[in-house]
Write a protein that holds these residues in place. Structure first.
Motif, mmCIF file in Angstrom:
data_model
loop_
_atom_site.group_PDB
_atom_site.id
_atom_site.type_symbol
_atom_site.label_atom_id
_atom_site.label_comp_id
_atom_site.label_asym_id
_atom_site.label_seq_id
_atom_site.Cartn_x
_atom_site.Cartn_y
_atom_site.Cartn_z
ATOM 1 N N VAL A 170 0.573 -0.726 -0.108
ATOM 2 C CA VAL A 170 -0.271 -0.394 -0.004
ATOM 3 C C VAL A 170 1.134 1.289 -0.382
ATOM 4 C CG1 VAL A 170 -1.883 1.204 1.445
ATOM 5 C CG2 VAL A 170 -2.255 -1.046 1.413
ATOM 6 N N THR A 171 2.379 1.208 1.211
ATOM 7 C CA THR A 171 3.090 2.267 1.066
ATOM 8 C C THR A 171 3.825 2.807 -0.085
ATOM 9 O OG1 THR A 171 3.589 2.362 3.315
ATOM 10 C CG2 THR A 171 4.628 3.232 2.202
ATOM 11 N N ALA A 172 4.321 1.643 -0.887
ATOM 12 C CA ALA A 172 4.946 1.916 -2.293
ATOM 13 C C ALA A 172 3.679 1.551 -3.784
ATOM 14 C CB ALA A 172 4.880 0.202 -2.285
ATOM 15 N N LEU A 173 2.957 2.214 -3.285
ATOM 16 C CA LEU A 173 1.822 2.170 -4.768
ATOM 17 C C LEU A 173 1.396 3.372 -4.062
ATOM 18 C CD1 LEU A 173 -0.498 -0.880 -4.299
ATOM 19 C CD2 LEU A 173 0.984 0.265 -6.261
ATOM 20 N N ASP A 174 1.141 4.135 -3.269
ATOM 21 C CA ASP A 174 0.131 5.129 -2.514
ATOM 22 C C ASP A 174 1.910 6.726 -2.947
ATOM 23 O OD1 ASP A 174 -1.908 4.902 -1.549
ATOM 24 O OD2 ASP A 174 -1.053 4.635 0.405
ATOM 25 N N ALA A 175 3.199 5.675 -2.939
ATOM 26 C CA ALA A 175 4.473 6.799 -3.461
ATOM 27 C C ALA A 175 4.189 6.693 -4.564
ATOM 28 C CB ALA A 175 5.095 6.122 -2.550
ATOM 29 N N LEU A 176 3.936 6.278 -5.683
ATOM 30 C CA LEU A 176 4.182 6.269 -6.616
ATOM 31 C C LEU A 176 3.936 7.686 -7.570
ATOM 32 C CD1 LEU A 176 2.737 2.580 -8.206
ATOM 33 C CD2 LEU A 176 4.923 2.991 -7.778
ATOM 34 N N GLN A 177 4.578 8.423 -8.174
ATOM 35 C CA GLN A 177 4.349 8.938 -8.804
ATOM 36 C C GLN A 177 4.658 9.264 -10.339
ATOM 37 O OE1 GLN A 177 3.956 12.203 -6.767
ATOM 38 N NE2 GLN A 177 3.810 10.929 -5.699
ATOM 39 N N PRO A 178 3.520 10.630 -11.265
ATOM 40 C CA PRO A 178 3.751 9.986 -12.282
ATOM 41 C C PRO A 178 4.790 10.303 -12.971
ATOM 42 C CG PRO A 178 2.218 11.853 -11.590
ATOM 43 C CD PRO A 178 2.584 11.777 -11.008
ATOM 44 N N SER A 179 5.173 10.129 -14.936
ATOM 45 C CA SER A 179 6.362 9.874 -15.404
ATOM 46 C C SER A 179 7.089 11.853 -15.104
ATOM 47 C CB SER A 179 6.152 10.191 -16.827
ATOM 48 O OG SER A 179 5.598 11.163 -17.190
ATOM 49 N N GLU A 180 7.564 12.188 -15.201
ATOM 50 C CA GLU A 180 8.065 13.561 -15.285
ATOM 51 C C GLU A 180 7.455 14.677 -16.306
ATOM 52 O OE1 GLU A 180 12.366 16.437 -16.011
ATOM 53 O OE2 GLU A 180 12.685 14.141 -15.249
ATOM 54 N N GLN A 181 7.667 13.601 -17.725
ATOM 55 C CA GLN A 181 6.636 14.600 -18.919
ATOM 56 C C GLN A 181 5.647 14.591 -18.935
ATOM 57 O OE1 GLN A 181 8.139 15.700 -21.426
ATOM 58 N NE2 GLN A 181 6.047 16.379 -21.994
ATOM 59 N N ARG A 182 4.438 13.530 -17.911
ATOM 60 C CA ARG A 182 3.260 13.956 -17.169
ATOM 61 C C ARG A 182 3.045 14.640 -16.786
ATOM 62 N NH1 ARG A 182 -0.729 10.707 -19.277
ATOM 63 N NH2 ARG A 182 -0.132 9.259 -20.257
ATOM 64 N N GLN A 183 4.193 14.838 -15.810
ATOM 65 C CA GLN A 183 3.931 16.434 -14.454
ATOM 66 C C GLN A 183 4.262 17.509 -14.812
ATOM 67 O OE1 GLN A 183 6.958 15.464 -11.432
ATOM 68 N NE2 GLN A 183 6.453 13.683 -10.851
ATOM 69 N N LYS A 184 5.250 17.584 -16.538
ATOM 70 C CA LYS A 184 4.782 18.682 -16.606
ATOM 71 C C LYS A 184 4.335 19.364 -17.823
ATOM 72 C CE LYS A 184 10.387 19.767 -18.130
ATOM 73 N NZ LYS A 184 11.044 19.512 -19.444
#
Length: 126
Positions: free
Chosen positions: A23-37
């Motif tokens: 659960v912690t690992a899944l909650d810590a996932l972030q979108p790719s740098e491109q998607r964040q941009k």
């Protein structure tokens, strides 16, 4: 708590136990740098359009974006500007002047390199 989370699965009355680590690992996932941009650019887009309408030079807009975590090459900036304009046009989203409330209508980007087409000034609908 024992380090396990109980979650309902697709079938009635069935449940699965999920470890806290997963659960912690899944909650810590972030979108790719491109998607964040893309997301940050989309959020900034109305302010960018208003700056263009005020005839703020592209160089100043890019410098401000860069100082605030969105470093873009001018060509990529224009590509993202055009993509966001098209997306908002399709969705019927408008941008208004904060001073007078008039709609700002961005023009399509051309190969000439200006921010929204033939001139750096956007059309404003009263």
């Amino acid at each position: 708590m024992n380090g396990k989370h109980e979650h309902q699965s697709s079938g009635p009355g069935k449940s699965s136990i999920i470890d806290d680590e997963l659960v912690t690992a899944l909650d810590a996932l972030q979108p790719s740098e491109q998607r964040q941009k893309v997301s940050l650019f989309s959020q900034a887009y109305p302010s960018i359009v208003r700056a263009i309408a005020r005839q703020v030079p592209q160089k100043e807009i890019l410098a401000t974006l860069s100082r605030n975590g969105l470093k873009l090459h001018p060509v990529r900036y224009r590509e993202m500007l055009e993509a966001e304009r098209k997306s908002r046009d399709q969705d019927g989203k408008t941008i208004c002047c904060l001073s007078c409330g008039s709609e700002i209508v961005p023009q399509a980007t051309t190969s000439m390199g200006s921010q929204f087409g033939r001139s750096d000034t956007d059309k404003v609908r009263a």
